[in-house]
Design a protein around this motif. Structure first.
Motif, PDB file in Angstrom:
ATOM      1  N   LEU A 173      -4.946  49.831 101.771  1.00 58.52           N
ATOM      2  CA  LEU A 173      -3.937  49.193 100.754  1.00 58.52           C
ATOM      3  C   LEU A 173      -2.443  49.406 100.877  1.00 58.52           C
ATOM      4  CD1 LEU A 173      -3.770  47.539  98.101  1.00 58.52           C
ATOM      5  CD2 LEU A 173      -4.101  49.746  96.924  1.00 58.52           C
ATOM      6  N   SER A 174      -2.240  50.468 101.432  1.00 57.49           N
ATOM      7  CA  SER A 174      -0.652  50.733 101.714  1.00 57.49           C
ATOM      8  C   SER A 174      -0.194  50.006 102.819  1.00 57.49           C
ATOM      9  CB  SER A 174      -0.634  52.207 101.934  1.00 57.49           C
ATOM     10  OG  SER A 174       0.897  52.555 102.196  1.00 57.49           O
ATOM     11  N   LEU A 175      -0.843  49.759 103.824  1.00 60.80           N
ATOM     12  CA  LEU A 175      -0.695  48.951 104.990  1.00 60.80           C
ATOM     13  C   LEU A 175      -0.351  47.491 104.506  1.00 60.80           C
ATOM     14  CD1 LEU A 175      -2.664  50.612 107.565  1.00 60.80           C
ATOM     15  CD2 LEU A 175      -0.340  50.502 107.643  1.00 60.80           C
ATOM     16  N   VAL A 176      -1.352  46.864 103.674  1.00 65.26           N
ATOM     17  CA  VAL A 176      -1.434  45.781 103.334  1.00 65.26           C
ATOM     18  C   VAL A 176      -0.168  45.523 102.268  1.00 65.26           C
ATOM     19  CG1 VAL A 176      -2.396  44.008 101.853  1.00 65.26           C
ATOM     20  CG2 VAL A 176      -4.028  45.315 103.409  1.00 65.26           C
ATOM     21  N   VAL A 177       0.237  46.454 101.425  1.00 65.96           N
ATOM     22  CA  VAL A 177       1.217  46.154 100.535  1.00 65.96           C
ATOM     23  C   VAL A 177       2.424  46.272 101.511  1.00 65.96           C
ATOM     24  CG1 VAL A 177       2.623  47.264  98.853  1.00 65.96           C
ATOM     25  CG2 VAL A 177       0.107  47.120  98.611  1.00 65.96           C
ATOM     26  N   GLU A 178       2.744  47.081 102.399  1.00 66.64           N
ATOM     27  CA  GLU A 178       3.805  46.937 103.439  1.00 66.64           C
ATOM     28  C   GLU A 178       3.853  45.599 104.015  1.00 66.64           C
ATOM     29  OE1 GLU A 178       5.392  49.405 107.375  1.00 66.64           O
ATOM     30  OE2 GLU A 178       3.822  50.288 106.177  1.00 66.64           O
ATOM     31  N   TRP A 179       2.778  45.200 104.606  1.00 65.67           N
ATOM     32  CA  TRP A 179       3.024  43.819 105.131  1.00 65.67           C
ATOM     33  C   TRP A 179       3.185  42.858 104.367  1.00 65.67           C
ATOM     34  CZ3 TRP A 179      -0.174  39.450 104.391  1.00 65.67           C
ATOM     35  CH2 TRP A 179       0.000  38.598 105.190  1.00 65.67           C
ATOM     36  N   GLY A 180       2.690  43.021 103.057  1.00 70.74           N
ATOM     37  CA  GLY A 180       2.906  41.871 102.183  1.00 70.74           C
ATOM     38  C   GLY A 180       4.413  41.721 101.456  1.00 70.74           C
ATOM     39  N   SER A 181       4.976  43.029 101.564  1.00 69.80           N
ATOM     40  CA  SER A 181       6.434  42.935 100.830  1.00 69.80           C
ATOM     41  C   SER A 181       7.483  42.541 102.354  1.00 69.80           C
ATOM     42  CB  SER A 181       6.866  44.487 100.596  1.00 69.80           C
ATOM     43  OG  SER A 181       6.830  45.225 101.815  1.00 69.80           O
ATOM     44  N   MET A 182       6.970  42.503 103.451  1.00 69.87           N
ATOM     45  CA  MET A 182       7.738  42.098 104.527  1.00 69.87           C
ATOM     46  C   MET A 182       7.482  40.396 104.553  1.00 69.87           C
ATOM     47  SD  MET A 182       6.948  45.000 107.300  1.00 69.87           S
ATOM     48  CE  MET A 182       7.011  43.714 108.618  1.00 69.87           C
ATOM     49  N   HIS A 183       6.426  39.953 104.161  1.00 68.47           N
ATOM     50  CA  HIS A 183       6.190  38.394 104.349  1.00 68.47           C
ATOM     51  C   HIS A 183       5.994  37.812 102.988  1.00 68.47           C
ATOM     52  CE1 HIS A 183       5.850  39.025 108.639  1.00 68.47           C
ATOM     53  NE2 HIS A 183       5.362  40.384 108.398  1.00 68.47           N
ATOM     54  N   ARG A 184       6.482  38.259 101.939  1.00 67.14           N
ATOM     55  CA  ARG A 184       6.172  37.356 100.782  1.00 67.14           C
ATOM     56  C   ARG A 184       6.462  35.976 100.632  1.00 67.14           C
ATOM     57  NH1 ARG A 184       7.958  41.231  96.389  1.00 67.14           N
ATOM     58  NH2 ARG A 184       5.744  42.011  96.502  1.00 67.14           N
ATOM     59  N   ASP A 185       7.669  35.978 101.110  1.00 68.51           N
ATOM     60  CA  ASP A 185       8.270  34.371 101.058  1.00 68.51           C
ATOM     61  C   ASP A 185       7.062  33.307 101.929  1.00 68.51           C
ATOM     62  OD1 ASP A 185      10.286  35.008  99.544  1.00 68.51           O
ATOM     63  OD2 ASP A 185      11.531  34.897 100.987  1.00 68.51           O
ATOM     64  N   GLU A 186       6.754  34.025 103.234  1.00 63.74           N
ATOM     65  CA  GLU A 186       5.801  33.192 103.894  1.00 63.74           C
ATOM     66  C   GLU A 186       4.439  32.923 103.342  1.00 63.74           C
ATOM     67  OE1 GLU A 186       6.427  34.310 108.436  1.00 63.74           O
ATOM     68  OE2 GLU A 186       7.148  36.073 107.014  1.00 63.74           O
ATOM     69  N   LEU A 187       4.106  33.846 102.784  1.00 60.26           N
ATOM     70  CA  LEU A 187       3.025  33.912 101.887  1.00 60.26           C
ATOM     71  C   LEU A 187       3.087  32.927 100.946  1.00 60.26           C
ATOM     72  CD1 LEU A 187       2.049  37.883 101.789  1.00 60.26           C
ATOM     73  CD2 LEU A 187       0.475  36.242 102.573  1.00 60.26           C
ATOM     74  N   LEU A 188       3.841  32.840 100.078  1.00 60.70           N
ATOM     75  CA  LEU A 188       3.942  31.736  99.007  1.00 60.70           C
ATOM     76  C   LEU A 188       4.132  30.412  99.501  1.00 60.70           C
ATOM     77  CD1 LEU A 188       6.551  33.447  96.632  1.00 60.70           C
ATOM     78  CD2 LEU A 188       4.149  32.866  96.098  1.00 60.70           C
ATOM     79  N   GLU A 189       4.890  30.435 100.700  1.00 60.43           N
ATOM     80  CA  GLU A 189       4.865  29.133 101.336  1.00 60.43           C
ATOM     81  C   GLU A 189       3.402  28.559 101.764  1.00 60.43           C
ATOM     82  OE1 GLU A 189       7.732  29.273 104.763  1.00 60.43           O
ATOM     83  OE2 GLU A 189       9.017  29.600 103.490  1.00 60.43           O
ATOM     84  N   ASN A 190       2.686  29.511 102.402  1.00 63.36           N
ATOM     85  CA  ASN A 190       1.332  29.093 102.626  1.00 63.36           C
ATOM     86  C   ASN A 190       0.371  28.966 101.460  1.00 63.36           C
ATOM     87  OD1 ASN A 190       1.088  29.178 105.563  1.00 63.36           O
ATOM     88  ND2 ASN A 190       0.631  31.604 105.680  1.00 63.36           N
ATOM     89  N   TRP A 191       0.571  29.647 100.318  1.00 61.98           N
ATOM     90  CA  TRP A 191      -0.283  29.347  99.230  1.00 61.98           C
ATOM     91  C   TRP A 191       0.142  27.796  98.795  1.00 61.98           C
ATOM     92  CZ3 TRP A 191      -3.902  31.419  96.212  1.00 61.98           C
ATOM     93  CH2 TRP A 191      -3.939  30.831  94.982  1.00 61.98           C
ATOM     94  N   THR A 192       1.354  27.502  98.590  1.00 62.16           N
ATOM     95  CA  THR A 192       1.832  26.140  98.469  1.00 62.16           C
ATOM     96  C   THR A 192       1.274  25.076  99.147  1.00 62.16           C
ATOM     97  OG1 THR A 192       3.849  27.020  97.150  1.00 62.16           O
ATOM     98  CG2 THR A 192       3.894  24.649  97.990  1.00 62.16           C
ATOM     99  N   GLU A 193       1.334  25.445 100.380  1.00 61.70           N
ATOM    100  CA  GLU A 193       0.979  24.296 101.530  1.00 61.70           C
ATOM    101  C   GLU A 193      -0.445  24.134 101.546  1.00 61.70           C
ATOM    102  OE1 GLU A 193       2.554  22.185 103.558  1.00 61.70           O
ATOM    103  OE2 GLU A 193       4.562  22.679 102.192  1.00 61.70           O
TER     104      GLU A 193
END
Length: 86
Positions: free
Chosen positions: A52-72
């Motif tokens: 979970l700690s690794l996932v949160v670290e990764w997610g915080s680095m790529h939040r904008d890209e994740l939101l772009e993927n969600w929208t697309e």
């Protein structure tokens, strides 16, 4: 279910036209979880604390890209891979 990223045995995916709130899915061995993009908090499931700690670290680095993927994914069905945690 498109695979968005993979690192250290952790697989990050998103579903096409998934329900709100915006989130991604995590698979690690027999563990499964859904993580909210906005807060990086666990919506559902269970992960070992270190994963979970690794996932949160990764997610915080790529939040904008994740939101772009969600929208697309929800509008066009398109997505792009996101760099793994190094």
């Amino acid at each position: 279910m498109p695979e968005i990223s993979r690192f250290l045995g952790i697989v990050i995916t998103m579903y096409f036209k998934d329900h709100n709130p915006p989130h991604f899915h995590v698979q690690y061995n027999d563990y499964r979880a859904q993580i909210a993009i906005s807060t990086l908090g666990m919506i559902e499931g269970q992960l070992p604390p270190r994963v979970l700690s690794l996932v949160v670290e990764w997610g915080s680095m790529h939040r904008d890209e994740l939101l772009e993927n969600w929208t697309e994914l929800s509008t066009t069905g398109q997505f792009h891979k996101i760099e793994p945690l190094a």
